[in-house]
Design a protein around this motif. Structure first.
Motif, short mmCIF file in Angstrom:
data_model
loop_
_atom_site.label_atom_id
_atom_site.label_comp_id
_atom_site.label_asym_id
_atom_site.label_seq_id
_atom_site.Cartn_x
_atom_site.Cartn_y
_atom_site.Cartn_z
N ILE A 81 -3.57 -11.92 -11.17
CA ILE A 81 -2.40 -12.37 -10.41
C ILE A 81 -1.30 -11.32 -10.49
CG2 ILE A 81 -0.48 -14.02 -10.40
CD1 ILE A 81 -2.37 -16.19 -11.16
N ILE A 82 -1.06 -10.84 -11.71
CA ILE A 82 0.05 -9.92 -11.91
C ILE A 82 -0.17 -8.61 -11.15
CG2 ILE A 82 1.27 -8.56 -13.65
CD1 ILE A 82 0.92 -10.90 -15.55
N PHE A 83 -1.40 -8.11 -11.13
CA PHE A 83 -1.64 -6.82 -10.49
C PHE A 83 -2.39 -6.96 -9.18
CE2 PHE A 83 -1.03 -5.78 -14.97
CZ PHE A 83 0.07 -4.97 -14.82
N SER A 84 -2.30 -8.15 -8.60
CA SER A 84 -3.05 -8.43 -7.38
C SER A 84 -2.67 -7.49 -6.24
CB SER A 84 -2.79 -9.88 -6.99
OG SER A 84 -3.45 -10.19 -5.83
N GLY A 85 -1.39 -7.17 -6.11
CA GLY A 85 -0.97 -6.37 -4.96
C GLY A 85 -0.67 -4.93 -5.31
N THR A 86 -1.36 -4.40 -6.32
CA THR A 86 -0.95 -3.09 -6.83
C THR A 86 -1.01 -1.99 -5.76
OG1 THR A 86 -1.36 -1.44 -8.52
CG2 THR A 86 -3.26 -2.71 -7.84
N MET A 87 -2.03 -2.00 -4.92
CA MET A 87 -2.09 -1.00 -3.85
C MET A 87 -1.46 -1.52 -2.56
SD MET A 87 -3.40 1.85 -4.73
CE MET A 87 -3.79 2.58 -3.17
N SER A 88 -1.79 -2.76 -2.20
CA SER A 88 -1.36 -3.27 -0.90
C SER A 88 0.17 -3.33 -0.81
CB SER A 88 -1.96 -4.65 -0.64
OG SER A 88 -1.69 -5.50 -1.71
N HIS A 89 0.81 -3.59 -1.96
CA HIS A 89 2.27 -3.64 -1.97
C HIS A 89 2.86 -2.29 -1.57
CE1 HIS A 89 6.07 -5.41 -2.99
NE2 HIS A 89 6.37 -4.41 -3.79
N GLU A 90 2.33 -1.22 -2.15
CA GLU A 90 2.84 0.12 -1.85
C GLU A 90 2.52 0.51 -0.42
OE1 GLU A 90 3.59 3.01 -4.28
OE2 GLU A 90 2.86 2.21 -6.17
N LEU A 91 1.34 0.11 0.04
CA LEU A 91 0.97 0.44 1.42
C LEU A 91 1.87 -0.29 2.40
CD1 LEU A 91 -2.92 0.41 1.10
CD2 LEU A 91 -1.46 2.38 1.50
N ALA A 92 2.19 -1.55 2.07
CA ALA A 92 3.04 -2.34 2.96
C ALA A 92 4.46 -1.79 2.98
CB ALA A 92 3.03 -3.79 2.52
N LYS A 93 4.95 -1.38 1.81
CA LYS A 93 6.31 -0.85 1.75
C LYS A 93 6.40 0.55 2.33
CE LYS A 93 7.64 -1.05 -2.48
NZ LYS A 93 8.41 -0.90 -3.72
N GLY A 94 5.26 1.24 2.36
CA GLY A 94 5.25 2.61 2.84
C GLY A 94 5.85 3.59 1.85
N SER A 95 5.91 3.20 0.58
CA SER A 95 6.56 4.07 -0.41
C SER A 95 5.71 5.28 -0.75
CB SER A 95 6.88 3.27 -1.67
OG SER A 95 5.75 2.55 -2.09
N LEU A 96 4.43 5.24 -0.37
CA LEU A 96 3.57 6.39 -0.70
C LEU A 96 3.58 7.44 0.41
CD1 LEU A 96 0.44 4.62 -2.20
CD2 LEU A 96 2.03 6.08 -3.42
N THR A 97 3.99 7.03 1.62
CA THR A 97 3.89 7.92 2.79
C THR A 97 4.51 9.28 2.52
OG1 THR A 97 4.28 5.89 3.99
CG2 THR A 97 4.12 7.90 5.29
N ASN A 98 5.73 9.24 2.00
CA ASN A 98 6.46 10.47 1.74
C ASN A 98 5.70 11.41 0.82
OD1 ASN A 98 8.72 11.81 2.44
ND2 ASN A 98 10.11 10.20 1.73
N LEU A 99 5.19 10.86 -0.27
CA LEU A 99 4.50 11.68 -1.27
C LEU A 99 3.21 12.24 -0.69
CD1 LEU A 99 4.97 9.25 -4.26
CD2 LEU A 99 6.07 11.47 -4.00
N LEU A 100 2.48 11.39 0.05
CA LEU A 100 1.17 11.83 0.54
C LEU A 100 1.30 12.89 1.62
CD1 LEU A 100 -0.75 8.45 0.60
CD2 LEU A 100 -1.07 10.34 -0.97
N THR A 101 2.33 12.78 2.48
CA THR A 101 2.49 13.80 3.51
C THR A 101 2.97 15.11 2.90
OG1 THR A 101 4.63 12.82 3.93
CG2 THR A 101 2.89 12.31 5.49
N LYS A 102 3.57 15.04 1.72
CA LYS A 102 3.99 16.29 1.06
C LYS A 102 2.88 16.91 0.24
CE LYS A 102 8.89 16.07 1.27
NZ LYS A 102 9.82 15.00 0.90
N GLY A 103 1.67 16.36 0.34
CA GLY A 103 0.54 17.04 -0.28
C GLY A 103 -0.01 16.42 -1.54
N LEU A 104 0.46 15.22 -1.89
CA LEU A 104 -0.13 14.53 -3.04
C LEU A 104 -1.52 14.07 -2.66
CD1 LEU A 104 0.32 13.13 -5.88
CD2 LEU A 104 0.97 11.12 -4.59
#
Lengths: 251, 70
Positions: A81-104
């Motif tokens: 329950i606690i870690f249920s949205g560990t990836m989907s949360h970040e994908l929904a918020k789009g918080s990874l977009t910046n890092l990934l387009t910069k080459g992460l």
């Protein structure tokens, strides 16, 4: 280098969202509940049945029985329950977009998340174990449970599968409940497989359900080798699939 | 064994247990009251869940119920 930075980011996040605090409190509570339940069950039975039949006094084995029951029936799902949205949360918020387009690299995200998740699994189980151990020594100073340390290992190994399962399902399903749903479905499948008696030693669920037999008899540990290998294999396979899936995912 | 002695015997277990469970519950209740934006459900629903379902209720609220601006 970048992996270490991302691991730090994950640790900061679990601290900021108070997830780690909730984990510590919940598993501490479980640690206390185990010996308490073991101690009170005979008393409660006596009171409610109003009989004079003498019940056997609880031993340390009862306390460890509660430990493994609580972890496999409650702790595991609370972790999910606690870690249920560990990836989907970040994908929904789009918080990874910046890092990934910069080459992460995308796999760095998966691996560091998995690493931090597994660390938290070790922490929660370890904490619960130590609390139970302390109280059990205090209340039931017998030597009926000689192999408690050995019986703990299968739980850690099962954590690998749980973590990769959470990562996989929360990458696949764009929903905060994804990880929980995946865990519940997989546990149901494992339980169904267990209906076939010959599969017990190969079934990953034996790693969280057969622990008490190991506490009593350490030779039982080696019966579980196939199941441990399958669990690790499944975990690695799922992790690989997660990386592949995430590579193809649109941000 | 009478009830009083039973209670006294288990105090080392009961005190930390009660503190932790109530701590978790009160933290959740305070959070529900102070942040009236939830992903779903309303204030009364979450208060009932948090107060009546020990351990599970507060965890469920903190993970699924609380709004984005935590």
């Amino acid at each position: 280098m970048i992996t270490i930075a991302f691991i730090k980011k994950e640790i900061m996040e679990t601290w900021r969202t108070r997830k780690i605090l909730i984990l510590v409190i919940v598993f501490f509570i479980f640690g206390i509940l185990n010996p308490l339940t073991a101690k009170l069950t005979p008393e409660l039975l006596k009171m409610s049945l109003k009989t004079t039949i003498p019940f056997p006094d609880p031993t340390s084995l009862d306390s460890w029985l509660q430990f493994y029951k609580n972890i496999s029936q409650m702790g595991l799902y609370l972790f999910a329950i606690i870690f249920s949205g560990t990836m989907s949360h970040e994908l929904a918020k789009g918080s990874l977009t910046n890092l990934l387009t910069k080459g992460l690299q995308r796999r760095v995200v998966i691996f560091s998340k998995g690493f931090v998740l597994f660390g938290q699994w070790l922490l929660s189980i370890g904490l619960c174990f130590i609390v139970t151990l302390g109280y059990t020594h205090y209340y039931f100073p017998d030597n009926k449970s000689p192999h408690i340390w050995l019986a703990l290992w299968p739980l850690f190994i099962f954590g690998l599968l749980l973590v990769s399962l959470l990562l996989f399902t929360s990458t696949m399903i764009n929903n905060n409940f994804g990880g929980l749903l995946g865990t519940v479905i997989v546990m149901i499948i494992f339980n169904l497989i267990n209906l076939y008696k010959g599969a017990v030693n190969y079934n990953p669920i034996s790693l969280v359900s057969k622990n008490l037999t190991i506490v009593k008899d350490d030779t039982k540990f080696f019966d579980l080798w196939p199941s441990m290998c399958i669990t690790v294999g499944l975990a690695i396979g799922l992790l690989y699939l997660t990386v592949k899936l995430f590579d193809r995912k649109k941000l | 064994m009478n009830n009083a002695q039973l209670l006294l015997d288990n105090l080392p277990l009961l005190i930390p247990l009660v503190i932790l469970e109530f701590g978790l519950m009160i933290a959740a209740v305070v959070h529900v009251l102070k942040h009236p934006q939830y992903r779903f459900g309303n204030k009364v629903l979450w208060l009932v869940i948090v107060i009546f379902f020990q351990i599970i209720g507060p965890v469920f609220y903190f993970m699924f119920g609380r709004g984005e601006t935590a």
